[in-house]
Design a protein around this motif. Structure first.
Motif, mmCIF file in Angstrom:
data_model
loop_
_atom_site.group_PDB
_atom_site.id
_atom_site.type_symbol
_atom_site.label_atom_id
_atom_site.label_comp_id
_atom_site.label_asym_id
_atom_site.label_seq_id
_atom_site.Cartn_x
_atom_site.Cartn_y
_atom_site.Cartn_z
ATOM 1 N N TYR A 187 -31.835 -44.138 -44.779
ATOM 2 C CA TYR A 187 -33.205 -44.236 -43.947
ATOM 3 C C TYR A 187 -34.489 -44.421 -44.670
ATOM 4 N N ILE A 188 -34.947 -43.913 -44.482
ATOM 5 C CA ILE A 188 -37.084 -44.261 -44.183
ATOM 6 C C ILE A 188 -37.964 -43.164 -45.101
ATOM 7 N N ASN A 189 -38.023 -43.114 -46.211
ATOM 8 C CA ASN A 189 -38.884 -42.148 -47.072
ATOM 9 C C ASN A 189 -39.935 -41.720 -46.491
ATOM 10 N N LYS A 190 -41.106 -40.345 -47.298
ATOM 11 C CA LYS A 190 -41.881 -39.872 -46.190
ATOM 12 C C LYS A 190 -42.912 -41.081 -47.092
ATOM 13 N N ASN A 191 -42.541 -41.801 -48.473
ATOM 14 C CA ASN A 191 -43.613 -43.168 -48.501
ATOM 15 C C ASN A 191 -43.667 -44.761 -47.480
ATOM 16 N N GLY A 192 -42.127 -43.951 -46.425
ATOM 17 C CA GLY A 192 -41.930 -45.741 -45.851
ATOM 18 C C GLY A 192 -41.467 -46.798 -46.391
ATOM 19 N N GLN A 193 -40.599 -45.944 -47.731
ATOM 20 C CA GLN A 193 -39.570 -47.366 -48.072
ATOM 21 C C GLN A 193 -38.585 -46.773 -47.749
ATOM 22 N N GLU A 194 -37.698 -48.304 -47.534
ATOM 23 C CA GLU A 194 -36.249 -47.613 -47.095
ATOM 24 C C GLU A 194 -35.357 -47.915 -48.633
ATOM 25 N N LYS A 195 -34.767 -46.569 -48.389
ATOM 26 C CA LYS A 195 -33.875 -45.723 -49.087
ATOM 27 C C LYS A 195 -32.508 -46.170 -48.840
ATOM 28 N N GLU A 196 -31.101 -46.142 -49.824
ATOM 29 C CA GLU A 196 -30.066 -46.530 -49.636
ATOM 30 C C GLU A 196 -29.474 -45.454 -50.390
ATOM 31 N N VAL A 197 -28.925 -44.353 -50.682
ATOM 32 C CA VAL A 197 -27.739 -43.528 -51.324
ATOM 33 C C VAL A 197 -26.367 -43.631 -51.267
ATOM 34 N N PHE A 198 -26.566 -43.624 -52.383
ATOM 35 C CA PHE A 198 -24.001 -43.785 -52.268
ATOM 36 C C PHE A 198 -23.633 -41.649 -52.612
ATOM 37 N N ILE A 199 -22.802 -41.207 -51.600
ATOM 38 C CA ILE A 199 -22.004 -39.950 -52.242
ATOM 39 C C ILE A 199 -20.642 -39.917 -52.500
ATOM 40 N N LYS A 200 -20.566 -39.706 -53.452
ATOM 41 C CA LYS A 200 -19.093 -39.911 -53.877
ATOM 42 C C LYS A 200 -18.270 -39.704 -52.972
ATOM 43 N N ALA A 201 -16.366 -39.505 -53.079
ATOM 44 C CA ALA A 201 -15.847 -39.479 -52.268
ATOM 45 C C ALA A 201 -15.375 -37.870 -52.617
ATOM 46 N N ASP A 202 -15.401 -37.392 -53.165
ATOM 47 C CA ASP A 202 -15.985 -36.123 -53.334
ATOM 48 C C ASP A 202 -17.022 -35.294 -53.618
ATOM 49 N N GLN A 203 -18.168 -35.518 -52.648
ATOM 50 C CA GLN A 203 -19.348 -35.280 -53.729
ATOM 51 C C GLN A 203 -19.683 -34.546 -51.618
ATOM 52 N N THR A 204 -19.598 -33.020 -51.703
ATOM 53 C CA THR A 204 -20.075 -32.390 -49.901
ATOM 54 C C THR A 204 -21.295 -32.112 -50.565
#
Length: 368
Positions: free
Chosen positions: A166-183
């Motif tokens: 996603y693009i954050n509020k500072n205009g930077q492209e961010k990538e987040v990894f969500i673990k398989a068991d993370q809800t």
């Protein structure tokens, strides 16, 4: 008697001569061809699948005559020759292959033309058919707050994780990894109503060389609406049942109090609200009284707004609770922001006779 013994000896000797001739004939072709020499064969360690490719790993036999390994597939219609690299104890070869299952045949060869015995192994290449059978995780809910948003995620069998961008509020492209068991995922730099995209990751087999992503799901973050403070606002009503039910009750934050009209009609009943200054409003919430013994009376609501006292009111939204709805609050999301200081709430129809009532009126602007 002597003649009989002599004849028997002659017969046995003849049989032995014929048998020796037959045995010589059986082995003669091998004697003529000479000794068959085989060099060391490929000792396959692993055959691993990937996305439209495979990986073969085999030990490099100590036989110094080995110069190359030939790999065949598709009934030996396709092949690849891999030169020996003596600096490694094992050979690793990745072969691009269309999606499907394959039988790979491997044979070592020397520079003199000698060959090893063949070794075979089965392996599978994965592609779009496999990808289309994967299920992306679901975002089951979004709760937007003043400074963050909370996303709830479903679990998906076989998923090893999820990548979200996603693009954050500072205009930077961010990538987040969500673990398989993370809800649960909380983001404190999201843009209200902004876009995000995510893919779920799968490993088709334990030793696969590629992690395969689902097709991307594109969504928007929930919009955060900041409630306006109602302090100092004024409100009047075109009809009031009694002093116990004034129009100001819809601004007191108490859902147990309410404004109530006369019960003689006629519709519409109007509540005129002055917010004392101009706001960019984007959402309005109307709450009816909580009546446990009967269908609540207010049904259809029309919202009008204007910026200045001398302007004409313009209808900006309508909401119908329905004839038998038990929903006590109707949330009206405006198609765009509206500059307004004055807001009229018109109740144009009811569910019970000619009366109407409201418990609360809340107005919101876009947050974040």
């Amino acid at each position: 008697m002597k003649y009989l013994i002599y004849s028997t000896i002659v017969f046995i000797s003849a049989c032995l001569i014929v048998s020796c001739d037959d045995m010589y004939d059986i082995h003669q072709k091998y004697l003529d061809e000479g000794e068959e020499v085989y060099i060391g064969y490929p000792d396959i360690v692993a055959a691993n699948g990937g996305f439209e490719r495979i990986q073969l790993i085999w030990k490099l036999n100590a036989d110094p005559k080995i110069a190359e390994c030939c790999i065949y597939w598709n009934d030996r219609e396709d092949s690849l020759t891999v030169p020996v690299n003596r600096t490694d104890t094992a050979m690793i070869q990745i072969i691009p292959l269309p999606e499907g299952k394959y039988i790979m045949e491997m044979v070592n060869k020397s520079r003199d033309g000698y060959c090893s015995l063949f070794n075979t192994v089965s392996v599978e290449s994965y592609g779009e058919i496999y990808r289309k059978g994967l299920y992306n995780r679901l975002v089951t809910s979004q709760v937007a707050a003043e400074n963050n948003i909370t996303l709830q995620w479903s679990l998906e069998e076989g998923c090893v994780g999820t990548k979200m961008s996603y693009i954050n509020k500072n205009g930077q492209e961010k990538e987040v990894f969500i673990k398989a068991d993370q809800t649960t995922l909380v983001l404190d730099d999201y843009v209200s109503g902004g876009a995000f995209s995510y893919v779920s990751l799968f490993v088709p087999e334990t030793s696969a060389i590629d992690t395969i992503a689902t097709n991307a799901t594109n969504m928007d973050f929930a919009v955060f609406y900041r409630e306006l403070s109602r302090t100092g606002w004024s409100i009047t009503a075109s009809s009031v049942l009694s002093a116990s039910y004034p129009a100001t009750n819809v601004l007191d934050g108490n859902t147990s109090t309410m404004w109530h009209s006369l019960e003689t009609g006629p519709f519409p009943y109007t509540l005129e609200l002055d917010m004392q200054q101009v706001y960019e409003i984007s959402k309005i919430a109307i709450s009816r009284r909580n009546h446990t013994t009967m269908v609540t009376d207010t049904r259809t609501v029309v919202i009008e707004a204007k910026e200045n006292a001398g302007d004409n009111f313009v209808t900006i939204a309508e909401y119908d609770f329905g004839p038998s709805s038990t929903d006590l609050t109707g949330e009206i999301i405006l198609p765009g922001t509206v500059n307004a200081r004055y807001v009229n709430v018109l109740i144009t129809a009811g569910n019970r006779g000619y009366s109407a009532s409201l418990s609360e009126i809340r107005i919101y602007e876009l947050g974040n």
